[in-house]
Design a protein around this motif. Structure first.
Motif: not given
Length: 282
Positions: A57, A94-99, A101, A103, A142
């Motif tokens: 993050r 998916d968690e890493s991409l969310t962290n 921020g 695409d 991705r």
């Protein structure tokens, strides 16, 4: 062009900056944020993190706040070594991409062939299943490239047996005096770029009188000499630093070591033999 902006070409044609800024052991929050933001301002264009570092993050926020276009920054992150299932790998990505921020990431790696608490144990079937997830992530667009970390020759051969997309990178422990020739040669012979994590042996090489002699000859620091050595072997170093002066100094690699000196440096024994070695990577 400088060492920070020159690139290697991965097997799929993706261009990867030749030097990465590593973030292992940099705590989340101000330390990671400020280090990455300073590195980007200093000219680094390749940032390496991992879900297991717990700082994605902060890394992602620094990238966002840098003001640099996303397509000008190469971002690597990694699947936790403990995750060895197809769905688990998709969820972790998916968690890493969310962290972060983001695409997409530019490179996604399996962090190790075994859970860290079970170093050296056999997980061949699980790694094949996990690699299938890596291929799905790659095919989704991705992750622009995929690879592995800490994989020995036998681990790579296991993946090759069923891979429809071969790994493009193998990130291994690699520094002056400990260059893992078997893994390095096998990786390169099979089209993988070798990346060097801990290229300064977490500071271990800095106390080597032998390296200091060569550094003095070229009018550079021991760290700069050790990083340039990695580059001239065609390997991608990932220096980590939190001190802004060290971040800046590690970027000053635009000098050349002579062929004779490279031969001598490649013949040196381990220059940081008290450093913890991965016992599976002989």
């Amino acid at each position: 062009m400088t060492a920070l902006t020159e690139t290697y070409a991965l097997s799929n044609g993706v261009q990867i900056p030749q030097v990465a800024f590593g973030t292992w052991q940099i705590p989340a929050g101000d330390a990671a944020y400020n280090s990455v933001k300073h590195a980007l301002a200093a000219g680094y264009r390749h940032i390496d993190t991992a879900l297991a570092y717990h700082n994605e993050r902060s890394v992602g926020q620094a990238i966002k706040d840098s003001g640099i276009a996303r397509d000008e920054i190469f971002v690597t992150t990694k699947l936790p070594a403990e995750t060895k299932t197809y769905q688990g790998a998709l969820d972790a990505f998916d968690e890493s991409l969310t962290n972060l921020g983001l695409d997409y990431v530019d490179l996604y790696l399996i962090h190790a062939p075994w859970p860290w608490s079970q170093m050296g144990t056999n997980h061949d079937e699980e790694n094949i299943e996990t690699w299938q997830a890596m291929e799905a992530i790659y095919n989704s667009g991705r992750a622009k490239a995929i690879g592995v970390s800490n994989f020995a020759v036998r681990d790579l051969k296991n993946i090759f047996k069923q891979a429809t997309v071969k790994p493009m990178v193998n990130q291994i422990q690699y520094y002056l005096g400990f260059t893992e020739p078997k893994i390095t040669s096998f990786s390169e012979d099979n089209g993988l770029l070798v990346e060097a994590y801990s290229p300064l042996a977490t500071g271990g090489v800095l106390n080597s009188p032998e390296i200091e002699k060569y550094a003095d000859k070229y009018g550079v620091s021991v760290a700069q000499l050790a990083l340039r050595f990695v580059l001239q072997n065609g390997v991608l170093p990932l220096p980590k630093a939190v001190n802004p002066a060290h971040i800046d100094a590690n970027a000053q690699l635009d000098f050349s070591i002579s062929a004779a000196d490279m031969a001598a440096l490649n013949a040196l024994p381990d220059t940081a033999n008290s450093y913890m070695h991965n016992p599976t990577q002989g």
